[in-house]
Design a protein around this motif. Structure first.
Motif, mmCIF file in Angstrom:
data_model
loop_
_atom_site.group_PDB
_atom_site.id
_atom_site.type_symbol
_atom_site.label_atom_id
_atom_site.label_comp_id
_atom_site.label_asym_id
_atom_site.label_seq_id
_atom_site.Cartn_x
_atom_site.Cartn_y
_atom_site.Cartn_z
ATOM 1 N N GLU A 143 0.824 -1.215 0.000
ATOM 2 C CA GLU A 143 0.000 0.000 0.000
ATOM 3 C C GLU A 143 0.856 1.263 0.000
ATOM 4 N N CYS A 183 2.852 1.308 -3.725
ATOM 5 C CA CYS A 183 2.030 1.436 -4.937
ATOM 6 C C CYS A 183 1.483 2.848 -5.125
ATOM 7 N N ARG A 184 1.939 3.774 -4.332
ATOM 8 C CA ARG A 184 1.544 5.181 -4.439
ATOM 9 C C ARG A 184 2.796 5.997 -4.785
ATOM 10 N N ASP A 243 4.209 9.142 -3.121
ATOM 11 C CA ASP A 243 4.790 9.081 -1.781
ATOM 12 C C ASP A 243 6.238 8.617 -1.759
ATOM 13 N N VAL A 297 -3.190 9.463 -9.823
ATOM 14 C CA VAL A 297 -4.172 10.026 -8.902
ATOM 15 C C VAL A 297 -3.502 10.114 -7.533
ATOM 16 N N GLY A 336 -2.443 10.045 -3.871
ATOM 17 C CA GLY A 336 -3.048 9.391 -2.720
ATOM 18 C C GLY A 336 -3.738 8.082 -3.030
ATOM 19 N N GLU A 337 -3.902 7.759 -4.308
ATOM 20 C CA GLU A 337 -4.552 6.503 -4.675
ATOM 21 C C GLU A 337 -3.538 5.530 -5.236
ATOM 22 N N ARG A 338 -3.886 4.249 -5.133
ATOM 23 C CA ARG A 338 -3.038 3.197 -5.693
ATOM 24 C C ARG A 338 -2.847 3.403 -7.185
ATOM 25 N N ALA A 339 -1.634 3.175 -7.636
ATOM 26 C CA ALA A 339 -1.398 3.127 -9.080
ATOM 27 C C ALA A 339 -1.761 1.720 -9.547
ATOM 28 N N ILE A 340 -2.346 1.634 -10.711
ATOM 29 C CA ILE A 340 -2.709 0.348 -11.291
ATOM 30 C C ILE A 340 -1.947 0.180 -12.600
ATOM 31 N N THR A 354 -1.130 3.013 -15.297
ATOM 32 C CA THR A 354 -1.021 4.365 -14.747
ATOM 33 C C THR A 354 0.297 4.976 -15.202
#
Length: 169
Positions: A22, A25-26, A29, A44, A46-50, A53
Motif C-alpha cells: 500500500e 504502490c503510491r 509518496d 491520482v 493518494g490513490e493506488r497506481a494500477i 497508470t
C-alpha cells in the motif's frame, strides 16, 4: 569492465506484505523514502497506481534535477509492484526510450515480509563505453549499478523505519 544491468536488494520489514504494498504502490509518496525521488506528478495522488497508470517522477541528485515519465507495468497487491521509466528530461521528459525498470516484491516472512527492490538498466542499446562514461559523470565516478545499490539500500532502510514505526502506534 562488464556492465551490470540488474541490481536487487532485500530487507525484512516487520509489517504485513499488504501494508508495504500500500505504501509502495503510491508513487507520489516515494519521495518520503528515496534519496533521489522527490515525488511525482500525474496518476491520482493518494490513490493506488494500477497497471497502465502513467506518472512523471521528479528527481534530484545534488543540484541537478530531472523528470522521468513512467508507466506502471505490474500491480499485484501484497505481492509485486513495478514500473518502467521510458522518457527523461530536465524540465519535461522529452527524450524517449527505454531507461530503467523498477520492481518491488513482497514475500511473507514470519510476522512481516521480505521486500526486494530491483533496478534494471534498460539502456541495452547504448554502447558499453558510452554508457560507462555517462554513468561515471552522472554518479560522481561510480557505475550506475553501484550507485543504485546505495540508493536502494537507503530507500529500503527508510521504508522499514517509517512503516515499522507507524505499525507500532
Amino acid at each position: 569492465m562488464t556492465r551490470v544491468f540488474t541490481v536487487s536488494r532485500s530487507i525484512f520489514i516487520d509489517v504485513p506484505p499488504e501494508t508495504v504494498y500500500e505504501a509502495v504502490c503510491r508513487p507520489a509518496d516515494m519521495g518520503r523514502w528515496s534519496p533521489e525521488n522527490q515525488g511525482t506528478v500525474g496518476g491520482v495522488p493518494g490513490e493506488r497506481a494500477i497497471v497502465g497508470t502513467t506518472f512523471e517522477g521528479r528527481n534530484k541528485r545534488g543540484t541537478f534535477r530531472w523528470v522521468t515519465r513512467c508507466t506502471v507495468t505490474a500491480a499485484d497487491p501484497g505481492r509485486r509492484f513495478a514500473f518502467r521509466v521510458h522518457a527523461i528530461g530536465v524540465r519535461r521528459p522529452r527524450l524517449r526510450g527505454p531507461i530503467a525498470t523498477w520492481e518491488y516484491t513482497f514475500a511473507p516472512e514470519g510476522t512481516g515480509c521480505r521486500v526486494t527492490e530491483t533496478w534494471t538498466d534498460d539502456r541495452r542499446a547504448w554502447p558499453a563505453p558510452v554508457a560507462q562514461l555517462f554513468d561515471r559523470i552522472a554518479t560522481g565516478g561510480k557505475t550506475f549499478a553501484d550507485f543504485q545499490t546505495g540508493n536502494i539500500d537507503r530507500t529500503l532502510g527508510n521504508l522499514k523505519r517509517d512503516l515499522e514505526a507507524a505499525h507500532r502506534v
